[in-house]
Enzyme design. Structure first.
Site, PDB file in Angstrom:
ATOM      1  CD  GLU A 150       2.736  66.491   7.467  1.00 29.21           C
ATOM      2  OE1 GLU A 150       3.117  65.588   8.220  1.00 29.21           O
ATOM      3  OE2 GLU A 150       1.748  66.380   6.711  1.00 29.21           O
ATOM      4  CD  GLU A 307       1.827  65.816  12.446  1.00 33.34           C
ATOM      5  OE1 GLU A 307       1.550  64.765  11.822  1.00 33.34           O
ATOM      6  OE2 GLU A 307       1.467  66.944  12.073  1.00 33.34           O
TER       7      GLU A 307
END
Length: 674
Positions: A150, A307
């Protein structure tokens, strides 16, 4: 497919055995097998464990985990562990620490805590990636590389200051070109030497994040920071690729995250992956739009859902549980729009720190007798039965919406005309109008080939970069239909106004001239009065936020304002251009107008809905060879019905055949094929 070693929809998620004692590990494997989990994402935050000091590397624990999982039929998505540097590095090499927006030097802590232009970070992250690739290059368990995690956050340290100046030299060649592009004659900000330039933050040109005195420097700093983080990804990627050229490499993106130009990132990734975390009030169509955006980063190639939570998040304002059936439903929403994986964060719930209340396949109780585990196991079994039917199937669309991250930055940074103008919300309004009518959409960047589309929509195309207007002109001249809106064609890529009248470079294509832009409180509405009834448009519709006062220059006036001193002026125009047409919507209309307007355009272009227009269900379709897979998803709390017609279809999930009027249970999914 992503990797032929596992020719199915991958199922699993993030696993952090380093947070647990050894006696838990075998129990994890037992429960993973019960749940049908076949992929574990490992080593994402394990830098401190792998490298306890500058000269020591210890992968023994990772070796054991990969081997233990693989012996039990579970493959590895292997992280490079560089998402958070170890404490010894921050202590010994403080250049690795970021300086925040307010000019404060960080201490060790958190994550996303490394300066992207730190020589120390780049050196040791590259070394770590290469050592991992050397060690596991021949391990049969490794399916895909997961670099860092991320990426995001900006830095304003001395390293970044110097790197920014070098970046500017490469892009502009001369300080004079910088002054011209940033309009530094304003307020006497002329630069005479490169070392006079400092990053725009709370100590210089900016305040409150997106408010700036000079849009040019703030735009370029965002480009620079996005490029800097991308360079960090590429450094690790290239180190890995030397040893494992056939294993794909990715990093997990974050959907509509505003700080990085994901279209540039998509070009550098072997497969796009992203993390899907809607809020309690996120519209279902917004999530669908984001899936479509992630798919479009690589021109429609299937992506990875890296995710999602099995149930509950921990960092939203209100962390509601996913209701029974919703985890399965949202998983299939991702698959329907191009995902070839369904992965979770996390597989076992942490017992401490900030994510201890983030949901997991294995909850704190530690056994399989929970609602979440039962639902997870049921989905795992179902995905296993789908086998290879869906993987590599593509989503085909004849309609595209332009989503340009630099255009978004420009709108966010501009001073005026309205604080209510939200680029993402305006784009979503047009997307939702098509979503409600079961029309498939690609979310494209400005580099995408337009020839494969019949209809291209560019809401609030404030920034027209380079020769993009010529690309649009060719698309329309060749027979395409183009739609844009108020506050378009205003500036170039440096946020300098294109003089000679709005909409600047789009003026010829649109056949209009915009004289003024009125900005009123969003609670104040005008009216769109349709001049002649069409198949769907008739009567009047409300509009708000901004109101362009336009004059036709060859364009046909389709609708006029109904109120204020510009009553009777055009608000919707259509301009014939070559074999196609270009539309301009001079205000922000309501959803009813957009649904009626899009219905007209799609009918004219013979763009057919996947099902007869029925907003009660979501529909998406993937195609592989000559086989179609129609996903029908009911996001409602009650049973819905849809019309399938006389053609008989088979539900791939149940084996049942259906036709005519079909009922679908609340939160249920059907995958219909011939």
């Amino acid at each position: 497919m992503i990797n032929q070693k596992l020719p199915k929809i991958w199922y699993g998620g993030d696993y952090n055995p380093e947070q647990w004692q050894e006696e838990v590990w075998n129990e994890d494997v037992r429960m993973f097998q019960l749940a049908g989990i076949d992929v574990a994402t490992l080593n994402v935050f394990a830098w401190a464990r792998n490298q306890p000091d500058e000269d020591t590397y210890d992968f023994s624990a990772l070796d054991a985990t990969i081997d233990r999982l693989y012996k039990n039929g579970i493959y590895t998505c292997l992280g490079t562990s560089t998402a958070a540097h170890p404490a010894w590095m921050a202590k010994k090499y403080p250049d690795v620490l970021r300086v925040d927006y307010n000019g404060r030097k960080r201490k060790f802590g958190g994550r996303h805590n490394s300066c992207p232009n730190s020589p120390t970070f780049r050196k040791y992250s590259e070394r770590m990636a290469e050592k991992l690739a050397e060690r596991y290059k021949d391990h049969p368990a490794v399916l895909v590389w997961h670099v860092n995690n991320e990426y995001g956050g900006y830095c304003y340290c001395d390293n970044c200051t110097e790197s920014f100046r070098h970046w500017l030299k490469e892009h502009y060649q001369s300080i004079e070109a910088v002054n011209q592009s940033w309009n530094t004659a304003f307020w006497g900000h002329t630069f005479y030497d490169w070392d006079e330039i400092v990053p725009p933050n709370a100590l210089s040109e900016e305040w409150d994040g997106n408010r700036t005195n000079f849009q040019g420097i703030s735009l370029d700093y965002r480009r620079f920071q996005s490029d800097s983080l991308l360079e960090c990804f590429k450094i690790e990627r290239d180190a890995i690729r030397k040893h494992t050229p056939d294993i794909p490499i990715t990093t997990n993106l974050m959907g509509l995250y505003p700080e990085l130009d994901y279209f540039k990132w998509g070009k550098e990734m072997d497969v796009v992956s992203w993390d899907n975390y809607p809020s309690i009030d996120t519209p279902i169509s917004m999530t669908a739009m984001t899936h479509d955006l992630m798919r479009s980063l690589k021109s429609g190639k299937p992506f990875m859902l890296m995710e999602q939570t099995p149930s509950q998040q921990n960092w939203q304002a209100y962390n509601s549980l996913k209701r029974p059936g919703v985890m399965r439903l949202w998983s299939y929403q991702a698959v329907a729009r191009g995902a070839d994986t369904v992965l979770f964060f996390q597989l076992r719930r942490s017992i401490g720190a900030t994510e201890k209340f983030h949901g997991a396949v294995i909850e704190h109780v530690g056994h399989e007798h929970t609602r979440v585990f039962r639902e997870t196991a049921a989905l795992g079994k179902e995905l296993g039965q789908l086998s290879d039917h869906i993987i590599d199937a593509r989503v085909e669309a004849k309609t595209a919406i332009v989503f340009d991250l630099e255009n978004r930055w420009g709108i966010d940074l501009t001073s005026g005309p309205s604080v209510a103008l939200d680029y993402v919300k305006e784009v979503h309004k047009y997307y939702d109008a098509l979503y409600q009518q079961n029309i498939q959409v690609d979310m494209i960047g400005v580099d995408e080939d337009l020839s494969k589309y019949d209809l291209v929509i560019a809401p609030v195309l404030y920034m027209v970069k380079g020769n993009y207007h010529e690309k649009l002109e060719k698309f329309v001249a060749d027979g395409g239909t183009f739609v844009t809106t108020f506050f378009s064609g205003i500036v170039d890529e440096h946020d300098l106004v294109t003089t000679g009248g709005y909409p600047g470079k789009l003026r010829k294509l649109l056949g209009i001239w915009s004289e003024e832009i009125d900005a009123l409180h969003p609670d104040v509405y005008n009216r769109i009065i349709i001049k002649e009834k069409t198949d769907h448009l008739e009567g009047e519709y409300p509009c708000n936020i901004l109101f362009d006062l336009i004059h036709p220059e060859g364009a046909e006036v389709v609708a006029e304002y109904g109120d204020d001193f510009y009553k009777g002026m055009p608000v919707v125009t259509k301009n014939k251009f070559g074999a196609g047409e270009a539309w301009y919507i001079a205000s922000s209309p309501d959803s009813k107008f957009l649904q009626d307007f899009m219905a007209d355009l799609c009918m004219d272009k013979e763009i057919k809905p996947l099902l007869a227009s029925d907003p009660s269900v979501e529909v998406s379709q993937r195609v592989k060879a000559d086989q179609t897979y129609l996903f029908v998803m009911n996001h409602n709390d009650t049973t819905s019905q849809f019309e399938l017609g006389s053609a008989q279809k088979r539900n791939l999930l149940t084996g049942e055949t259906v036709k005519g009027t079909v009922s679908i249970d609340a939160h249920d999914v059907m995958i219909l094929t011939e």
